[in-house]
Design an enzyme around this catalytic site. Structure first.
Site, PDB file in Angstrom:
ATOM      1  N   CYS A  16       0.837  -1.214   0.000  1.00  0.00           N
ATOM      2  CA  CYS A  16       0.000   0.000   0.000  1.00  0.00           C
ATOM      3  C   CYS A  16       0.865   1.255   0.000  1.00  0.00           C
ATOM      4  O   CYS A  16       0.664   2.177  -0.796  1.00  0.00           O
ATOM      5  CB  CYS A  16      -0.923   0.013   1.222  1.00  0.00           C
ATOM      6  SG  CYS A  16      -2.137  -1.316   1.266  1.00  0.00           S
ATOM      7  N   ASP A 428      25.156   2.880  23.316  1.00  0.00           N
ATOM      8  CA  ASP A 428      25.319   4.101  24.095  1.00  0.00           C
ATOM      9  C   ASP A 428      26.182   3.739  25.307  1.00  0.00           C
ATOM     10  O   ASP A 428      26.284   2.552  25.659  1.00  0.00           O
ATOM     11  CB  ASP A 428      23.938   4.609  24.529  1.00  0.00           C
ATOM     12  CG  ASP A 428      24.036   5.734  25.544  1.00  0.00           C
ATOM     13  OD1 ASP A 428      24.738   6.725  25.257  1.00  0.00           O
ATOM     14  OD2 ASP A 428      23.437   5.610  26.624  1.00  0.00           O
ATOM     15  N   ASP A 626      19.470   3.898  26.311  1.00  0.00           N
ATOM     16  CA  ASP A 626      18.570   3.987  27.465  1.00  0.00           C
ATOM     17  C   ASP A 626      17.967   5.370  27.682  1.00  0.00           C
ATOM     18  O   ASP A 626      17.048   5.529  28.477  1.00  0.00           O
ATOM     19  CB  ASP A 626      19.329   3.602  28.740  1.00  0.00           C
ATOM     20  CG  ASP A 626      20.272   4.718  29.195  1.00  0.00           C
ATOM     21  OD1 ASP A 626      21.117   5.158  28.382  1.00  0.00           O
ATOM     22  OD2 ASP A 626      20.133   5.169  30.346  1.00  0.00           O
ATOM     23  N   ASP A 630      18.876   9.090  23.112  1.00  0.00           N
ATOM     24  CA  ASP A 630      19.080   7.947  22.214  1.00  0.00           C
ATOM     25  C   ASP A 630      17.854   7.668  21.352  1.00  0.00           C
ATOM     26  O   ASP A 630      17.906   6.808  20.469  1.00  0.00           O
ATOM     27  CB  ASP A 630      19.396   6.676  23.020  1.00  0.00           C
ATOM     28  CG  ASP A 630      20.660   6.807  23.848  1.00  0.00           C
ATOM     29  OD1 ASP A 630      21.628   7.392  23.327  1.00  0.00           O
ATOM     30  OD2 ASP A 630      20.674   6.341  24.996  1.00  0.00           O
TER      31      ASP A 630
END
Length: 739
Positions: A16, A428, A626, A630
């Protein structure tokens, strides 16, 4: 050139969104057209002299989709309603499917069936009851037929097309059998397939409901980011203070911000000093000092001082708004793995229809009309891969349950497919590879003062402070059984440190700048520089205007971080460290974890750019983080993974959440992905093998040589056997141990 964002309604799959993109891109004057299926958004850059918004809208409408200018909030609310509507449809279909299944199958296993619909006493009532219940299920799932046949007529069949053809064939054949029973051919009661209609529609609606909720989870990250901005703000105009809506703030307004409040807009400090928690932007766990002339950002938290700021950016110009926009864009640009069912349908459905038509036409000439119709429908029924609708969902549902049992929350089934193919893992630092809280590593003393005495002075002062480093000092002092004394004349120096009197001695604790501002001489400059380059935070301690010691603190690396990185590298995965911390801190952490690829002092938008760069080099890339800072990278990555204790926004932006405080669960998630993909492929084999083998028999190739015509009972058994095989195989995932 101008850019516009539209909300497109009615899209159900990748086909679609691709059709919408293609039809818009063909318009003269279109520079760029990108569709986010997850957000139902169409972003277009176009030359307004060549093409109008109305022309773009008409092009989309010509495909049968709706298009409007709904804001993200309005579109989000509509998607919520749509998700609820599909869920209610599933419940409605289930209400009819359960008695349908009971009536059709109950007599086979000696369950009680009321006499008036018992096939042994009233076969016609038995058939009509199933017809009525199946009709209600078909009405509830009418969208499968409108979408499925529409795509079929446009030569782009998808999963809806399979559902539509399969269930409609069973339904039409069932009606034919009902008429035959009414004529007295009661032996045909065993040739009814109405339960297939109800069960297939109900299961597919369940899958659609889960998919809708998954898409809303993607949107939740953006919604949570929007909530970081306070609704109102205190401003100063013409010498008077007044509270207004944040949306009414204009450039150059003066905003008054008290301790503990969120900063409503971007601006420059013109009065006062403070410390600001900018972890949402930088990932740094330590608050940043702000004085006159420094920039502050929307959504960050003012910790201690009263300040006034002059507004520099508002609305979509703020850094937070840019992050929201990037998360929205990244969510939509995430690579979609085409559903295997849709790929198979693209080839399988036209082939089956062709075989059925050829079969019907041939037997129309060789035999009579009734025989030809029977053979035509037999081919469609036997070829209908009913288990295909179960192949992927059952494996995914079992895998999601298996993940939950192991502390792995899988929010997007697409992540199960992508994790097995992911070559690069980007981490991170703060809160992901590390605990996210500072710990005291060293205590140095100068002069005649002892370590315990120095700690006693510092702990006494810090016991009334709220700075993150204060807690680190107090925890360390508690472990050492240090005596805490009553501190007097306590003063928090915004952006600098603290000052107090302990045992009638003046104690000053804080930054190097604080010492310099108070004319306190700093010795051992080279040694201090070495500490800073090792990634440690330094607290200078002066007693009675003389430097008496240093307290060094550093974020602690998670216990299982090293083994997790080692395991990834042993499986030929590339590992990267991506952090907002300075190069010294990043380098020290990378050295301990043996990570060669390091990016430091990186802002949220830069994180997203780096993820894209790695994707271009490695293909599928996972981001493990976390924090709010991020969220853009988590959305941009092929798979976003958040760890235990992550912010709500990071969890919402991620596809996978490691719920236990174990980074090592990441390797279990990868293992689960590999197992699930293998299981899905096996399921697809089981979904087709029985049906495909019996198609020639259904077409009547053995009729003239041996007089063999495929008994519909065998067709039903084949469909049932394939479904049982798929479900049984999927359940094996529960028994597999993750490593």
């Amino acid at each position: 050139m101008q850019s516009k964002t539209f909300t497109v309604t009615g899209m159900h799959c990748g086909a679609c969104s691709a059709r919408v993109e293609n039809v818009v891109r063909k318009l003269d004057g279109i520079k760029r057209a990108d569709v986010s299926l997850a957000l139902s958004r169409l972003e277009v850059t176009f030359d307004e002299k060549k093409v109008s918004e109305e022309m773009i809208a008409n092009a989309v409408k010509s495909l049968g989709f709706g298009i409007n200018f709904d804001s993200f909030k309005a579109a989000y609310e509509k998607r919520q309603k749509e998700a609820k509507r599909i869920f209610y449809k599933f419940i409605a279909s289930l209400i009819f499917a359960l008695p349908l299944f009971y009536i059709s199958m109950g007599h086979m296993v000696n369950l009680y069936i009321p006499d008036f619909i018992n096939p042994d006493f009233h076969p016609l009532n038995f058939a009509i009851a199933q017809l009525i219940l199946a009709s209600f299920c078909a009405i509830v799932g009418y969208k499968f037929y409108t979408n499925g046949f529409k795509n079929l007529f446009k030569l782009s069949p998808n999963m809806d097309s399979l559902v539509a053809i399969g269930t409609m064939s069973a339904y039409i054949y069932g009606i034919f059998v009902v008429f035959e029973i009414a004529k007295g051919n009661t032996h045909l009661i065993h040739n009814l397939y109405f339960e297939s209609v109800g069960v297939i529609i109900t299961l597919i609606l369940l899958g659609k409901s889960l998919e809708g909720r998954s898409k809303l989870k993607t949107n939740d990250a953006i919604k949570k980011l929007m909530e970081l901005t306070p609704d109102t703000a205190l401003i100063e105009r013409d010498g008077k203070s007044m509270t207004i809506k944040t949306s009414e703030i204009t450039k150059d307004d003066i905003v008054i911000i008290s301790p503990g409040e969120k900063i409503p807009v971007d601006g420059v400090v013109i009065f006062g000093s403070t410390t600001v928690d900018e972890s949402m932007l930088t990932g740094e766990s330590i608050s940043v000092s702000k004085t006159e002339g420094d920039k502050v950002f929307q959504g960050c938290i003012n910790r201690y001082g009263h300040i006034k700021i002059k507004v520099s950016e508002i609305g979509e110009e703020t850094v937070l708004s840019q992050i929201i926009k990037m998360v929205e864009k990244a969510s939509g640009s995430k690579p979609e793995i085409a559903h295997l069912a849709d790929k198979i349908a693209l080839v399988f459905v036209p082939c089956v229809i062709s075989i059925a038509l050829i079969t019907g036409i041939i037997w129309l000439f060789l035999k009579d009309f009734s025989f030809a119709v029977n053979m035509f429908i037999s081919v469609l029924v036997i070829a209908c891969p009913c288990a295909l609708g179960l192949a992927t969902p059952t494996a995914v549902i079992v895998a999601i349950g298996k993940g939950a049992d192991n502390g792995i929350l899988i929010k997007d089934s697409n992540a199960l497919q992508l994790l097995s193919k992911t070559k690069g893992f980007v981490f991170d630092k703060t809160g992901t590879l590390t605990i996210g809280e500072p710990f005291v590593t060293d205590v140095l003393t100068f002069g005649d003062i002892l370590e315990d005495e120095l700690l006693s002075y510092v702990a006494s002062c810090e016991s009334v402070s709220e700075h993150p480093l204060s807690e680190a000092v107090l925890n360390y002092s508690k472990e050492k059984n240090i005596k805490v004394i009553q501190a007097n004349d306590f003063e928090a120096i915004a952006g600098g440190g603290v000052k107090a009197k302990v045992n009638d001695k003046t104690v000053l604790i804080g930054t190097r700048k604080l010492m310099e501002d108070n004319n306190i001489k700093i010795l051992n400059e080279k040694e201090i520089d070495a500490f800073e380059k090792s990634g440690k935070t330094i607290m200078f301690v002066a007693i009675n205007n003389a430097l008496s010691g240093l307290i060094l603190a550093m974020d602690k690396i998670r216990d299982d971080a090293y083994n997790t990185i080692k395991s990834l590298k042993s499986h030929k995965k590339d590992v990267y460290l991506l952090t907002g911390d300075n190069k010294y801190v990043a380098k020290e952490t990378a050295k301990k974890l043996e990570i060669e690829n390091v990016f430091s002092s990186v802002l949220p938008n830069q994180k997203s750019d780096i993820i894209e760069k790695i994707q271009n080099e490695k293909g599928f890339v996972a981001m493990v983080g976390d924090g709010i800072n991020d969220s853009v990278a988590l959305s941009k990555a092929s798979v976003g993974i958040s760890v235990s204790g992550a912010t709500k926004i990071a969890m919402e932006a991620a596809d996978v959440v490691l719920m236990h405080d174990k980074l090592s669960d990441l390797t279990k998630a990868i293992d689960l992905s590999n197992i699930t993909i293998k299981n899905i492929k096996q399921n697809l084999f089981f979904a087709f093998i029985y049906n495909t083998i019996l198609i020639p028999l259904a077409a009547g190739v053995l009729y003239y040589p041996f007089g063999i015509v495929l008994n519909p009972m065998i067709a039903a058994a084949a469909m049932s056997l394939s479904s049982v095989s798929v479900v049984t195989n999927a359940l094996r995932i529960k028994a597999i141990k993750l490593h």
